[in-house]
Scaffold this motif. Structure first.
Motif, PDB file in Angstrom:
ATOM      1  N   GLY A   1      42.367  42.061  35.890  1.00 25.44           N
ATOM      2  CA  GLY A   1      42.881  41.593  34.614  1.00 25.44           C
ATOM      3  C   GLY A   1      44.339  41.178  34.589  1.00 25.44           C
ATOM      4  O   GLY A   1      44.942  41.102  33.518  1.00 25.44           O
TER       5      GLY A   1
ATOM      6  N   GLN B   1      38.874  40.969  38.458  1.00 27.83           N
ATOM      7  CA  GLN B   1      38.430  42.160  37.727  1.00 27.83           C
ATOM      8  C   GLN B   1      39.547  43.156  37.438  1.00 27.83           C
ATOM      9  O   GLN B   1      39.324  44.145  36.726  1.00 27.83           O
ATOM     10  CB  GLN B   1      37.304  42.871  38.492  1.00 27.83           C
ATOM     11  CG  GLN B   1      37.658  43.392  39.878  1.00 27.83           C
ATOM     12  CD  GLN B   1      37.264  42.418  40.980  1.00 27.83           C
ATOM     13  OE1 GLN B   1      37.444  41.211  40.845  1.00 27.83           O
ATOM     14  NE2 GLN B   1      36.722  42.939  42.066  1.00 27.83           N
TER      15      GLN B   1
ATOM     16  N   ARG C   1      33.559  43.209  37.846  1.00 27.95           N
ATOM     17  CA  ARG C   1      33.829  42.983  36.426  1.00 27.95           C
ATOM     18  C   ARG C   1      34.262  44.281  35.759  1.00 27.95           C
ATOM     19  O   ARG C   1      33.969  45.378  36.227  1.00 27.95           O
ATOM     20  CB  ARG C   1      32.611  42.396  35.708  1.00 27.95           C
ATOM     21  CG  ARG C   1      31.382  43.274  35.700  1.00 27.95           C
ATOM     22  CD  ARG C   1      30.191  42.473  35.215  1.00 27.95           C
ATOM     23  NE  ARG C   1      28.986  43.253  35.059  1.00 27.95           N
ATOM     24  CZ  ARG C   1      28.143  43.529  36.040  1.00 27.95           C
ATOM     25  NH1 ARG C   1      28.402  43.107  37.264  1.00 27.95           N
ATOM     26  NH2 ARG C   1      27.055  44.233  35.815  1.00 27.95           N
TER      27      ARG C   1
ATOM     28  N   TYR D   1      36.674  43.855  25.335  1.00 31.58           N
ATOM     29  CA  TYR D   1      37.317  42.853  26.186  1.00 31.58           C
ATOM     30  C   TYR D   1      36.701  42.947  27.575  1.00 31.58           C
ATOM     31  O   TYR D   1      36.400  44.043  28.064  1.00 31.58           O
ATOM     32  CB  TYR D   1      38.830  43.111  26.273  1.00 31.58           C
ATOM     33  CG  TYR D   1      39.527  43.071  24.932  1.00 31.58           C
ATOM     34  CD1 TYR D   1      40.155  41.906  24.496  1.00 31.58           C
ATOM     35  CD2 TYR D   1      39.541  44.181  24.090  1.00 31.58           C
ATOM     36  CE1 TYR D   1      40.785  41.855  23.255  1.00 31.58           C
ATOM     37  CE2 TYR D   1      40.170  44.138  22.846  1.00 31.58           C
ATOM     38  CZ  TYR D   1      40.784  42.968  22.437  1.00 31.58           C
ATOM     39  OH  TYR D   1      41.407  42.927  21.218  1.00 31.58           O
ATOM     40  N   SER D   2      36.499  41.801  28.202  1.00 30.42           N
ATOM     41  CA  SER D   2      35.930  41.799  29.549  1.00 30.42           C
ATOM     42  C   SER D   2      36.670  40.798  30.423  1.00 30.42           C
ATOM     43  O   SER D   2      37.300  39.853  29.930  1.00 30.42           O
ATOM     44  CB  SER D   2      34.438  41.457  29.505  1.00 30.42           C
ATOM     45  OG  SER D   2      34.237  40.110  29.101  1.00 30.42           O
ATOM     46  N   PHE D   3      36.599  41.003  31.733  1.00 29.46           N
ATOM     47  CA  PHE D   3      37.209  40.096  32.703  1.00 29.46           C
ATOM     48  C   PHE D   3      36.572  40.335  34.067  1.00 29.46           C
ATOM     49  O   PHE D   3      35.884  41.328  34.283  1.00 29.46           O
ATOM     50  CB  PHE D   3      38.735  40.263  32.754  1.00 29.46           C
ATOM     51  CG  PHE D   3      39.226  41.685  32.719  1.00 29.46           C
ATOM     52  CD1 PHE D   3      39.602  42.347  33.880  1.00 29.46           C
ATOM     53  CD2 PHE D   3      39.324  42.362  31.512  1.00 29.46           C
ATOM     54  CE1 PHE D   3      40.061  43.650  33.836  1.00 29.46           C
ATOM     55  CE2 PHE D   3      39.787  43.672  31.456  1.00 29.46           C
ATOM     56  CZ  PHE D   3      40.161  44.318  32.622  1.00 29.46           C
TER      57      PHE D   3
ATOM     58  N   ILE E   1      37.089  35.117  35.269  1.00 30.85           N
ATOM     59  CA  ILE E   1      38.047  35.345  34.187  1.00 30.85           C
ATOM     60  C   ILE E   1      39.049  36.381  34.668  1.00 30.85           C
ATOM     61  O   ILE E   1      38.675  37.511  34.978  1.00 30.85           O
ATOM     62  CB  ILE E   1      37.335  35.827  32.911  1.00 30.85           C
ATOM     63  CG1 ILE E   1      36.326  34.778  32.436  1.00 30.85           C
ATOM     64  CG2 ILE E   1      38.340  36.128  31.811  1.00 30.85           C
ATOM     65  CD1 ILE E   1      35.460  35.240  31.298  1.00 30.85           C
ATOM     66  N   THR E   2      40.326  36.015  34.725  1.00 26.85           N
ATOM     67  CA  THR E   2      41.323  36.885  35.343  1.00 26.85           C
ATOM     68  C   THR E   2      42.177  37.663  34.350  1.00 26.85           C
ATOM     69  O   THR E   2      42.992  38.486  34.763  1.00 26.85           O
ATOM     70  CB  THR E   2      42.249  36.065  36.257  1.00 26.85           C
ATOM     71  OG1 THR E   2      42.916  35.067  35.471  1.00 26.85           O
ATOM     72  CG2 THR E   2      41.460  35.386  37.370  1.00 26.85           C
ATOM     73  N   THR E   3      42.013  37.420  33.065  1.00 25.13           N
ATOM     74  CA  THR E   3      42.716  38.199  32.037  1.00 25.13           C
ATOM     75  C   THR E   3      41.717  38.648  30.981  1.00 25.13           C
ATOM     76  O   THR E   3      40.701  37.978  30.757  1.00 25.13           O
ATOM     77  CB  THR E   3      43.834  37.377  31.358  1.00 25.13           C
ATOM     78  OG1 THR E   3      43.269  36.198  30.782  1.00 25.13           O
ATOM     79  CG2 THR E   3      44.918  37.007  32.351  1.00 25.13           C
ATOM     80  N   PRO E   4      41.966  39.771  30.314  1.00 25.08           N
ATOM     81  CA  PRO E   4      41.016  40.283  29.317  1.00 25.08           C
ATOM     82  C   PRO E   4      40.737  39.273  28.209  1.00 25.08           C
ATOM     83  O   PRO E   4      41.657  38.708  27.617  1.00 25.08           O
ATOM     84  CB  PRO E   4      41.730  41.519  28.769  1.00 25.08           C
ATOM     85  CG  PRO E   4      42.654  41.937  29.863  1.00 25.08           C
ATOM     86  CD  PRO E   4      43.105  40.668  30.512  1.00 25.08           C
ATOM     87  N   GLN E   5      39.451  39.040  27.964  1.00 27.21           N
ATOM     88  CA  GLN E   5      39.025  38.124  26.918  1.00 27.21           C
ATOM     89  C   GLN E   5      38.109  38.865  25.946  1.00 27.21           C
ATOM     90  O   GLN E   5      37.244  39.640  26.353  1.00 27.21           O
ATOM     91  CB  GLN E   5      38.266  36.929  27.520  1.00 27.21           C
ATOM     92  CG  GLN E   5      39.061  36.123  28.515  1.00 27.21           C
ATOM     93  CD  GLN E   5      40.219  35.387  27.861  1.00 27.21           C
ATOM     94  OE1 GLN E   5      40.073  34.842  26.774  1.00 27.21           O
ATOM     95  NE2 GLN E   5      41.367  35.370  28.527  1.00 27.21           N
TER      96      GLN E   5
ATOM     97  N   ASP F   1      31.903  36.417  34.758  1.00 27.18           N
ATOM     98  CA  ASP F   1      31.720  36.158  33.325  1.00 27.18           C
ATOM     99  C   ASP F   1      30.349  36.543  32.798  1.00 27.18           C
ATOM    100  O   ASP F   1      30.068  36.326  31.622  1.00 27.18           O
ATOM    101  CB  ASP F   1      31.970  34.674  33.028  1.00 27.18           C
ATOM    102  CG  ASP F   1      30.898  33.769  33.621  1.00 27.18           C
ATOM    103  OD1 ASP F   1      30.316  34.163  34.645  1.00 27.18           O
ATOM    104  OD2 ASP F   1      30.664  32.683  33.084  1.00 27.18           O
TER     105      ASP F   1
END
Length: 534
Positions: A177, A175, A207, A218-220, A238-242, A223
């Protein structure tokens, strides 16, 4: 009125007497009307207004005239019909032209197409003055073009004034990122967002969501947009902003993460929600793992919303009516936190009517885990919901199922309120900070002397108490953020006018961004966080 930035003062609408406006504009107009000309070439020395009508607009847009002032300026003389920033529209009055001219300068309004602008106008009530009021109210709530600090559950997010993002604290689900799941005890820049200007952030359990100046989200971390602590949701990390693909066609200006659901607000004032099961708890049918945004309909379907706030299983929405600002609530009513005089759930957004009875115009809403608060235009503060530990500030631990004015704050004018898990902070117009509620984790900022002479940092505070430790920083505080979660010990951020960030409360996961020594798990006094917010 500053027409280029989102200053909080621009969101204040004063009741200006009619004669004040007449003395500024109406009298000169009447004089020119009697003379039946304004070209300046028939009488020596006469001012050529029609040759340069933008001067009139400059007066209207640069002299601290607010939308209520403009609403009184229904001047229709033809020589005032040429605004400075767009082609003439002879169907509009001067006040409407001036309001449209000011809308053109707002960051959110600029990229909109003509069709989108007209749709927003209709949604706001068919007037550019109402659109302007809506835009200014939204800017005042979201602190656009200002730095921000978000005290999330176990982790923290900081947005600089230039849109860079720092994160620190717990990172078990990525979380923060940074591409890892390693804990960070110091602020660390999220480098993968280089070149993207972030204007707003939201932090929930495991998150994070970020919003760019182009409306992208963008979220990380976990999920799912639902509750990550239950069921099968959010198994993926998810470890990087998507980029959130399901929101790519919606220009988002704010996000709010509650429990079991997430909400976002579009620039047009439409609220969208994700998840929360198939029982229509937010007015629409969804599955627990639903990642598609669904518009929040019902009473808010045709009313623009300027701010959203999410607590434990409920959502508040600050809406912009033709007659003024109002608050709607939806979700779980436990403890009376929906503000309708009962403790029942609401599956559709419902107007909180008590503010009309109090003659209070809300300008900001805050949703704690179990209680809520509002700041009025006149500086009054209302709280309601579960009053455990004194978090409502009424001197007791009673629940209140309708908003009630905090009488102990009647000698100050509040401009900002923040709520957490049984805790509340209020910032006055002179930058002083008051807090009340649960004293665990030293998150209230008080060191209260116990009977034995020792400091007691865990005392609950039933009525608003000045946070003297923040007075010692000798700066005006402009924003407070505190943990709004039942799963984590709370920590608190105080942001000053000059952009300095102070932290106190729980820091066992590094979420304070300051060094803890000698097995410390918390800091009672505000500590300066070493971070450049400029």
């Amino acid at each position: 009125m500053d027409a280029t930035t989102g200053e909080t003062s621009s969101g204040q609408y004063h009741n200006t007497p009619e004669e004040t406006i007449a003395s500024l504009v109406t009298s000169p107009v009447a004089t020119f009307s009697r003379q039946r000309h304004c070209f300046g070439n028939e009488s020596p020395g006469e001012f050529p207004l029609s040759a340069n009508p933008s001067i009139v607009l400059h007066v209207l847009t640069g002299c601290n005239l607010d939308p209520q002032d403009l609403a009184k300026l229904e001047v229709t003389c033809s020589f005032f019909r040429r605004p400075a920033h767009f082609a003439p529209d002879y169907m509009l009055s001067l006040s409407e032209l001036a309001a449209l001219d000011m809308c053109q300068k707002r960051a959110v309004f600029k990229p909109m197409t003509d069709e989108q602008r007209l749709d927003l106008k209709q949604r706001c009530g068919g007037s550019w003055k109402l659109v302007l009021r809506y835009l200014l109210a939204g800017e005042a709530c979201s602190r656009i073009e200002k730095s921000q600090a978000i005290a999330g559950p176990g982790h923290s997010i900081v947005v600089t004034s230039k849109g860079a993002i720092y994160s620190f604290g717990s990172n078990s689900s990525g979380q923060l990122g940074h591409g890892t799941t390693d804990e960070e005890s110091r602020p660390r820049l999220i480098r993968s967002l280089h070149g993207i200007r972030i204007i707003q952030a939201a932090a929930g359990a495991n998150r994070t969501m970020l919003i760019s100046d182009t409306g992208r989200v963008y979220s990380f971390g976990k999920d799912s947009f639902g509750e990550p602590e239950y069921g099968v949701q959010g198994n993926k990390v998810i470890t990087t902003p998507q980029l959130v693909e399901s929101l790519k066609d919606i220009f988002v200006v704010q996000a709010a993460i509650g429990n079991f659901f997430t909400a976002v607000l579009s620039r047009e004032g439409v609220v969208y929600t994700f998840s929360w099961g198939n029982d229509s708890k937010l007015g629409h049918q969804t599955e627990p793992s639903d990642l598609e945004p669904r518009p929040l309909l019902g009473a808010l379907e045709n009313i623009p919303v300027v701010q959203i706030a999410a607590g434990y299983c409920y959502l508040l929405a600050l809406a912009c009516h033709r007659s003024g600002m109002s608050v709607y609530s939806v979700g779980c009513g436990l403890g009376g936190k929906l503000g309708h005089g009962a403790r029942t759930d609401e599956k559709q957004p419902r107007l909180i009517e008590q503010f009309q009875n109090l003659n209070l115009q809300p300008i900001e809403v805050a949703a704690g885990a179990w209680h809520a608060a509002v700041v009025g235009r006149d500086g009054r503060v209302c709280t309601w919901g579960w009053g455990r530990y004194g978090c409502l500030g009424h001197g007791n631990e009673d629940c209140e199922s309708i908003p009630k004015v905090v009488e102990a704050l009647s000698n100050i004018k509040a401009v900002h309120v923040a709520t957490g898990d049984y805790t509340t902070f209020v910032v006055s117009d002179d930058g002083d900070v008051y807090s009340f509620g649960c004293g665990e984790s030293s998150s209230l900022g008080h060191n209260i002397a116990a009977a034995d002479g020792q400091e007691n940092r865990q005392v609950n505070v039933l009525s608003p108490k000045l946070v003297t430790s923040l007075k010692q920083v000798k700066e005006r505080v402009v924003q407070i953020s505190l943990t709004n979660s039942i799963y984590w010990n709370a920590h608190t951020f105080a942001l000053t006018e000059s952009g300095k960030l102070y932290a106190f409360g729980a820091g066992d996961q590094g979420q304070l961004g300051v060094e803890l020594v000698d097995n410390q798990t918390e800091r009672a006094n505000p500590e300066l966080v070493e971070i450049d917010l400029s």
